[in-house]
Design an enzyme around this catalytic site. Structure first.
Site, short mmCIF file in Angstrom:
data_model
loop_
_atom_site.label_atom_id
_atom_site.label_comp_id
_atom_site.label_asym_id
_atom_site.label_seq_id
_atom_site.Cartn_x
_atom_site.Cartn_y
_atom_site.Cartn_z
N ASP A 1 0.59 -1.46 -0.44
CA ASP A 1 0.24 -0.46 -0.15
C ASP A 1 0.59 1.33 0.03
OD1 ASP A 1 -2.08 -1.95 0.01
OD2 ASP A 1 -2.28 -1.89 2.85
N GLU B 1 -11.37 -0.54 -3.29
CA GLU B 1 -11.03 -0.51 -2.09
C GLU B 1 -9.01 0.86 -3.11
OE1 GLU B 1 -9.65 -3.20 0.51
OE2 GLU B 1 -7.71 -3.98 -1.06
#
Length: 349
Positions: A54, A232
């Protein structure tokens, strides 16, 4: 309804350019004209490239900084950061926080690490958003840390805990996860976020505090209406009079078995509606594919959770992928982001 041609606000890297997501990954046509490829960066990346999951990125002075989700092995220190002078050679620098903030531990007792940071600069300060949660739950919080500089050698270097920004309860129909700050063309500040649970949202921020405006309304941006609503990792950029919403579909965090991939839609309004290249709204599950692992790819799996950094008129896409050659470890990947003649991100695999 196809995306119309419009004048770009910044120079394209090359006409009909396309990103090669890694060595051995092939360009995907998806109905686009044959594209000229850009020189990929990924095969040239060296140094500390993992475990990076991420990633978010920013350039400060002559240095690029990447922040990422905290590996469990790093606890109690939280949010590791890396730096590079040229986007190619990376070294690990340190951590943002020495431990999980007490307020986050109290809100989510089972949480162990900070997830999915987002870095931005405004008003002389760096704003680092992050999330705390547990797998499979929407009891989540988004927190904030600020700093006057990213250079640890600077006497002013000190991360300050900004506390809670946003939270979701188990009774809510959204998940306060994967924050991403964006400033619109009118100078308004927004925080986009969301993971599963009816998809991606956005709320207006107070620029001074970096927290939601009092009474601010939550707006829907994108979702996948059919269970499990696997969407997401929102990231929004502006270009050529439009906003481009990137999102990751399907599942990360499964090592080499991850099937994450990234899509995009665009809108003239930051609040949407965001449409894919074929005109399908992202609120109805639409999204034009821009990043995925080739079905024949044997090494780099589940590429996604992207961020975009702009430097000297060029765009670069930053993301993680799981290295099947090394036990599926999450690894930093960077490559030029190309734009087609109709100002859509070039499709690639």
């Amino acid at each position: 309804m196809n995306w119309e041609v419009s004048e770009a606000t910044g120079p394209m890297l090359t006409r009909r350019s396309v990103l090669l997501a890694s060595a051995g990954l092939a360009a995907l046509s998806l109905g686009l004209a044959r594209a000229q490829t850009l020189q990929p960066l990924n095969p040239k990346l060296t140094g500390d490239l993992y475990p990076i999951h991420d990633p978010c990125i920013i350039k400060a002075g002559d240095t690029y900084y990447v922040f990422c989700t905290t590996p469990r092995a790093d606890a109690p220190a939280q949010i590791p950061w890396y730096r590079s002078k040229d986007l190619l050679r990376w070294e690990r620098g340190g951590h943002v926080l020495t431990e999980l903030p007490a307020w986050a531990r109290q809100a989510i007792p089972a949480t162990q690490t900070c997830w999915a940071p987002d870095i931005s600069f405004f008003g002389g300060q760096y704003f680092l958003y992050y999330a705390c949660s547990t797998f499979g739950s929407n009891r989540s919080v988004i927190g904030l840390a600020t700093n006057a500089t990213l250079d640890p050698a600077d006497p002013a270097y000190r991360w300050q805990d900004g506390g809670l920004v946003l939270e979701s309860q188990k009774s809510d129909d959204f998940n306060a996860l994967d924050p991403a700050r964006v400033i619109d063309r009118d100078g308004k500040h927004w925080l986009a976020y969301g993971s599963f649970w009816t998809g991606l949202k956005i709320i207006q921020l107070d620029p001074a505090t970096g927290k939601p405006l009092a009474g601010g309304q939550r707006h829907d941006l994108a979702q996948r209406p059919k269970a499990p609503d696997a969407i997401e990792a929102v990231f929004i950029v502006q270009r050529a009079g439009h906003y481009y919403l990137f999102a990751s579909f399907d599942f990360c965090c499964r090592g080499a078995d991850s099937n994450y991939y990234t899509v995009v839609g665009r809108s003239k309004d930051i609040l949407g509606p965001y449409l894919d290249k074929g005109g399908k709204p992202m609120m109805e599950g639409g999204g034009t594919l821009v990043l995925a692992a080739d079905s024949g790819e044997t090494r780099w799996r589940g590429p996604g959770h992207i961020a975009v950094v702009r430097d000297a008129g060029k765009d670069y896409i930053v993301y993680h992928a799981y290295d099947a050659a090394h036990d599926g470890r999450p690894t930093l990947r960077i490559a030029p982001l190309g734009w087609t003649e109709d100002n859509s991100p070039a499709a690639f695999m």
